[in-house]
Design an enzyme around this catalytic site. Structure first.
Site, mmCIF file in Angstrom:
data_model
loop_
_atom_site.group_PDB
_atom_site.id
_atom_site.type_symbol
_atom_site.label_atom_id
_atom_site.label_comp_id
_atom_site.label_asym_id
_atom_site.label_seq_id
_atom_site.Cartn_x
_atom_site.Cartn_y
_atom_site.Cartn_z
ATOM 1 N N LYS A 13 0.832 -1.212 0.000
ATOM 2 C CA LYS A 13 0.000 0.000 0.000
ATOM 3 C C LYS A 13 0.867 1.264 0.000
ATOM 4 C CE LYS A 13 -1.933 -1.187 3.927
ATOM 5 N NZ LYS A 13 -1.212 -2.455 4.183
ATOM 6 N N ARG A 88 -9.544 0.757 8.730
ATOM 7 C CA ARG A 88 -9.145 -0.598 9.104
ATOM 8 C C ARG A 88 -10.222 -1.321 9.892
ATOM 9 N NH1 ARG A 88 -3.229 0.487 8.847
ATOM 10 N NH2 ARG A 88 -2.085 -1.382 9.336
ATOM 11 N N ARG A 127 11.791 -4.943 5.071
ATOM 12 C CA ARG A 127 11.437 -3.562 4.732
ATOM 13 C C ARG A 127 12.343 -2.567 5.467
ATOM 14 N NH1 ARG A 127 5.289 -1.770 5.288
ATOM 15 N NH2 ARG A 127 5.444 -2.522 7.432
ATOM 16 N N ARG A 161 11.349 -0.235 11.074
ATOM 17 C CA ARG A 161 10.306 -0.007 12.074
ATOM 18 C C ARG A 161 10.406 -1.014 13.208
ATOM 19 N NH1 ARG A 161 4.969 0.407 8.425
ATOM 20 N NH2 ARG A 161 4.180 -0.672 10.274
ATOM 21 N N ARG A 172 -0.453 -8.482 13.494
ATOM 22 C CA ARG A 172 -1.025 -7.518 12.542
ATOM 23 C C ARG A 172 -1.848 -8.234 11.472
ATOM 24 N NH1 ARG A 172 4.521 -4.761 11.490
ATOM 25 N NH2 ARG A 172 3.545 -3.851 9.640
HETATM 26 P P1 ADP Z 1 2.282 -1.836 3.206
HETATM 27 O O1 ADP Z 1 2.264 -0.336 3.157
HETATM 28 O O2 ADP Z 1 1.077 -2.450 2.544
HETATM 29 O O3 ADP Z 1 2.487 -2.367 4.594
HETATM 30 P P2 ADP Z 1 4.838 -1.600 1.777
HETATM 31 O O4 ADP Z 1 4.468 -0.782 0.590
HETATM 32 O O5 ADP Z 1 5.579 -0.948 2.856
HETATM 33 O O6 ADP Z 1 3.513 -2.340 2.351
HETATM 34 O O7 ADP Z 1 5.657 -2.874 1.244
HETATM 35 C C1 ADP Z 1 6.262 -3.798 2.152
HETATM 36 C C2 ADP Z 1 7.648 -4.180 1.644
HETATM 37 O O8 ADP Z 1 7.537 -4.954 0.445
HETATM 38 C C3 ADP Z 1 8.520 -2.969 1.304
HETATM 39 O O9 ADP Z 1 9.858 -3.247 1.707
HETATM 40 C C4 ADP Z 1 8.396 -2.850 -0.214
HETATM 41 O O10 ADP Z 1 9.599 -2.317 -0.789
HETATM 42 C C5 ADP Z 1 8.170 -4.294 -0.652
HETATM 43 N N1 ADP Z 1 7.228 -4.398 -1.774
HETATM 44 C C6 ADP Z 1 6.137 -3.615 -2.015
HETATM 45 N N2 ADP Z 1 5.504 -4.017 -3.141
HETATM 46 C C7 ADP Z 1 6.193 -5.085 -3.618
HETATM 47 C C8 ADP Z 1 6.037 -5.946 -4.772
HETATM 48 N N3 ADP Z 1 5.028 -5.798 -5.629
HETATM 49 N N4 ADP Z 1 6.946 -6.932 -4.922
HETATM 50 C C9 ADP Z 1 7.965 -7.098 -4.038
HETATM 51 N N5 ADP Z 1 8.169 -6.323 -2.948
HETATM 52 C C10 ADP Z 1 7.298 -5.326 -2.735
HETATM 53 P P1 ADP Z 2 1.255 -1.813 7.755
HETATM 54 O O1 ADP Z 2 0.654 -1.287 6.495
HETATM 55 O O2 ADP Z 2 2.611 -2.364 7.568
HETATM 56 O O3 ADP Z 2 0.354 -2.743 8.516
HETATM 57 P P2 ADP Z 2 0.890 0.838 9.013
HETATM 58 O O4 ADP Z 2 2.052 1.721 8.906
HETATM 59 O O5 ADP Z 2 -0.292 1.092 8.164
HETATM 60 O O6 ADP Z 2 1.431 -0.641 8.812
HETATM 61 O O7 ADP Z 2 0.402 0.786 10.522
HETATM 62 C C1 ADP Z 2 1.302 0.550 11.585
HETATM 63 C C2 ADP Z 2 0.523 0.447 12.895
HETATM 64 O O8 ADP Z 2 -0.129 1.704 13.160
HETATM 65 C C3 ADP Z 2 -0.602 -0.587 12.905
HETATM 66 O O9 ADP Z 2 -0.142 -1.884 13.248
HETATM 67 C C4 ADP Z 2 -1.545 0.004 13.968
HETATM 68 O O10 ADP Z 2 -1.037 -0.218 15.282
HETATM 69 C C5 ADP Z 2 -1.424 1.500 13.706
HETATM 70 N N1 ADP Z 2 -2.433 1.964 12.717
HETATM 71 C C6 ADP Z 2 -2.169 2.501 11.480
HETATM 72 N N2 ADP Z 2 -3.315 2.826 10.857
HETATM 73 C C7 ADP Z 2 -4.324 2.482 11.709
HETATM 74 C C8 ADP Z 2 -5.743 2.545 11.623
HETATM 75 N N3 ADP Z 2 -6.368 3.022 10.525
HETATM 76 N N4 ADP Z 2 -6.457 2.098 12.691
HETATM 77 C C9 ADP Z 2 -5.853 1.619 13.799
HETATM 78 N N5 ADP Z 2 -4.528 1.516 13.932
HETATM 79 C C10 ADP Z 2 -3.747 1.944 12.902
#
Ligand code: ADP
Ligand code: ADP
Ligand code: ZN
Length: 217
Positions: A13, A88, A127, A161, A172
């Site tokens: 995302k 969420r 990541r 992180r 998560r």
């Molecule tokens: P999210 O915001 O949904 O938690 P991220 O965009 O941070 O996910 O992606 C998680 C990890 O996977 C990052 O290190 C990113 O560089 C990698 N990543 C994202 N999209 C892809 C993809 N299509 N293929 C391989 N790795 C990816």
């Molecule tokens: P990822 O996409 O890798 O799951 P985020 O960066 O979106 O991680 O979120 C990290 C943490 O921040 C989540 O595990 C949660 O604790 C909190 N968080 C983020 N967005 C929300 C939301 N919309 N509602 C509740 N908690 C959230």
């Protein structure tokens, strides 16, 4: 145009939101980034959120919907929003409808990034991001072009992180299954959901999302 990117932790995302931001002039609204900034700044919201985030659980609906509303108020009316990591829960989905309506906005697309759960742990534990500009990388799948140097800003400090460890990722993912996946039917009933294969290469995923936004998807 206002869109939601929905998918489990590690689905891509944030990566896609920042690509859409630079390619289409839309603005990424990531509640995760906003909460991390609040934790870093030691604000009251940050103090409340820190332990919850470290445990991989969800921060309260009132807090996240509050910060989303504030951020939208700062956004020019002509700027499209990309909601990344929000909503969420069903309560957040309901709040988002109200928040958008109050500001004369509407939701155009909900894009679900469909990924294979086994890949998520590898994605998350690999990541890292630029300590200066926040650009997102991965140890195996998305390395900087020059090792140790950020492609975007030339920075050389990177960070990981505290919640990107295997134990927290499992929590998560369970939170996603229990509380977030159930909001998809709400949007499906409104004909807003489109699915994209999140296992494809990063650029291929972006093309698929852009096709949807351009009405070609
Ligand atoms: P999210 O915001 O949904 O938690 P991220 O965009 O941070 O996910 O992606 C998680 C990890 O996977 C990052 O290190 C990113 O560089 C990698 N990543 C994202 N999209 C892809 C993809 N299509 N293929 C391989 N790795 C990816
Ligand atoms: P990822 O996409 O890798 O799951 P985020 O960066 O979106 O991680 O979120 C990290 C943490 O921040 C989540 O595990 C949660 O604790 C909190 N968080 C983020 N967005 C929300 C939301 N919309 N509602 C509740 N908690 C959230
Ligand atoms: Zn950088």
């Amino acid at each position: 145009m206002n869109i939601i990117l929905l998918g489990p932790p590690g689905a891509g995302k944030g990566t896609q939101a920042s690509r859409l931001e630079s390619e289409r002039g839309m603005v990424q609204l990531s509640t995760g980034d906003m909460l991390r900034a609040a934790v870093k700044a030691g604000t009251p919201v940050g103090l409340q959120a820190k332990a919850v985030m470290e445990a991989g659980e969800l921060v309260s609906d009132a807090i996240v919907s509050g910060i989303i509303g504030e951020r939208l108020d700062e956004l020019g009316a002509d700027k499209g929003a990309i909601f990344d990591g929000y909503p969420r829960t069903a309560a957040q989905a309901q709040s988002l409808d109200e928040i958008l309506a109050e500001r004369g906005r509407k939701l155009d697309h909900v894009i679900e990034l469909v990924v294979d759960e086994d890949a998520l742990v590898t994605r998350i534990t690999g990541r890292f991001s630029c300590g200066n500009c926040g650009a997102n990388y991965h140890d195996s799948f998305n390395q900087p072009k020059v090792e140790g140097v950020c492609d975007v800003c030339g920075g050389t400090e990177f960070k990981r992180r505290p919640d990107d460890n295997e134990a927290t990722v499992r929590t998560r993912m369970a939170e996603y299954r229990a509380k977030t996946a159930p909001i998809l039917p709400i949007y499906e009933a409104r004909g807003l959901v489109q699915r994209v294969d999140g296992m494809a290469d990063i650029a291929v995923v972006t093309d698929a999302i852009e096709a949807i936004l351009d009405g070609r998807g």
